[in-house]
Design a protein around this motif. Structure first.
Motif, short mmCIF file in Angstrom:
data_model
loop_
_atom_site.label_atom_id
_atom_site.label_comp_id
_atom_site.label_asym_id
_atom_site.label_seq_id
_atom_site.Cartn_x
_atom_site.Cartn_y
_atom_site.Cartn_z
N SER A 191 2.20 3.86 1.15
CA SER A 191 2.20 4.23 2.57
C SER A 191 1.23 5.37 2.83
CB SER A 191 3.61 4.62 3.04
OG SER A 191 3.95 5.93 2.62
N LYS A 192 1.09 6.28 1.86
CA LYS A 192 0.16 7.40 2.02
C LYS A 192 -1.29 6.96 1.83
CE LYS A 192 3.39 11.10 0.82
NZ LYS A 192 3.74 12.18 -0.13
N VAL A 193 -1.54 6.13 0.82
CA VAL A 193 -2.90 5.66 0.57
C VAL A 193 -3.43 4.84 1.75
CG1 VAL A 193 -4.28 4.09 -0.85
CG2 VAL A 193 -2.73 5.71 -1.94
N PHE A 194 -2.58 3.92 2.26
CA PHE A 194 -3.02 3.04 3.35
C PHE A 194 -2.64 3.58 4.74
CE2 PHE A 194 -2.83 0.30 -0.39
CZ PHE A 194 -4.07 -0.31 -0.33
N GLN A 195 -1.99 4.76 4.75
CA GLN A 195 -1.60 5.43 5.99
C GLN A 195 -0.77 4.51 6.91
OE1 GLN A 195 -4.52 8.03 7.76
NE2 GLN A 195 -5.73 8.05 5.88
#
Length: 329
Positions: A191-195
């Motif tokens: 979720s953080k990598v792909f925002q």
């Protein structure tokens, strides 16, 4: 190692949901390897053709393999289809049969957006809950009356079958599946990598209610028109049914069968849709908008607004009308 099949249906379909699912699951695998674990899934794109064109041949997908070469898979992802649902379903009969067979043999299935039409055509959704893009809900109900369609929900999860709402909300489904099959830590990382926002449960705030008119009950259509042209009235269902010379119970039954909503729910949705448009485009206060659509009780208006949109009137206005909010800042 588990096996993940991302289907590449025939026809002019949605490329982003194929690419997005492939990229995020591949990154989840990589994250596991970086943390000393083996890749969880072997990921394959599968279809019935060697290549499938998208957007008039601008892009082409070359599936890894033909579905007949996959004897067993653990998870199947059905991407979003084009908007000619009858044609899309008819043109993918072999994929639909394969999906049904794999589910009977233990595979889990996730449909993205209008991919639910393909999944429902297998019969696997009969008597079960399902979501799809809100704009396709009326067509879906007409084609699959045995399915419990819940277009307000972003994700459904029932007996190894997952469905989701529309367009790019498929990213939320993929993160949900990453947590389900990998773990919470991997889901948070992706979720953080792909925002991508985690734990989103509703597509209510994105729904544009246009009324459910794809039915043949003329009495109900007249009742719908009356509700829509008398927004400022507090309409009594008893009075409405007597206006059309139909008993209350029969009126309710016909209305629900035709629209999927009770007369009261339909009236609420019409009023709230009008309120949403006013909040988006004017500087009117909450009280002014409330009175315009026939509410005199602020608490009741807020409760109905939140039930339908998933947020308060104030939150909705803040999100969709920055100009209106600036006067209070």
């Amino acid at each position: 190692m588990k096996h993940l099949t991302i289907l590449v249906p025939e026809g002019e379909n949605n490329l982003s949901s194929i690419v997005g699912a492939y990229k995020i699951f591949t990154r989840a695998n990589q994250f596991w390897k970086e943390n000393g674990r083996k890749e969880l899934f072997r990921i394959e794109l599968a279809g019935v053709s060697k290549n499938v064109d998208f957007y008039g041949g601008l892009f082409t997908v070359n599936p890894h393999t033909h579905i007949s070469a996959i004897a067993k898979t653990n998870l199947i992802i059905i991407p979003s289809l084009n908007h000619n649902y009858q044609k899309a379903v008819k043109g993918n009969k072999s994929l639909i049969d394969w999906v049904e067979k794999q589910y009977r043999e233990g595979a889990e299935i996730a449909s993205i957006c209008t991919g639910a039409f393909m999944l429902a055509s297998s019969g696997l959704l009969d008597g079960r809950s399902c979501s799809t893009h809100w704009s396709a809900a009326e067509n879906f109900r007409a084609m699959f009356p045995k399915v419990n369609l819940e277009p307000d929900k972003l994700i459904t999860d029932e007996n190894g079958i997952y469905t989701n709402g529309g367009a790019y909300s498929f990213l939320n489904l993929i993160i949900y599946l990453i947590e389900k099959f990998y773990d919470r830590q991997t889901a948070i990382f992706c979720s953080k990598v792909f925002q991508i926002e985690m734990d989103r449960q509703s597509q209510s705030s994105f729904i544009i209610f246009k009324g459910q008119k794809l039915h043949g009950d003329e009495m109900v259509k007249k009742a719908q028109a009356y509700i829509e042209t008398n927004l400022g009235e507090k309409i009594s269902v008893e009075r409405l049914s007597s206006k059309f010379l139909v008993g209350r119970r029969n009126f309710d039954r016909r209305f629900i069968k035709a629209t999927g909503n009770t007369p009261l729910e339909y009236s609420q949705r019409v009023k709230i849709e009008s309120a949403k448009k006013t909040f988006e485009n004017t500087r009117k206060t909450i009280n002014e908008v409330m009175y315009d659509v026939g509410y005199s009780d602020v608490k009741a208006f807020r409760e109905v607004f939140r039930k339908i949109t998933g947020m308060s009137p104030l939150e909705y206005r803040a999100r969709y009308n920055k100009e209106a909010m600036s006067q209070y800042s």
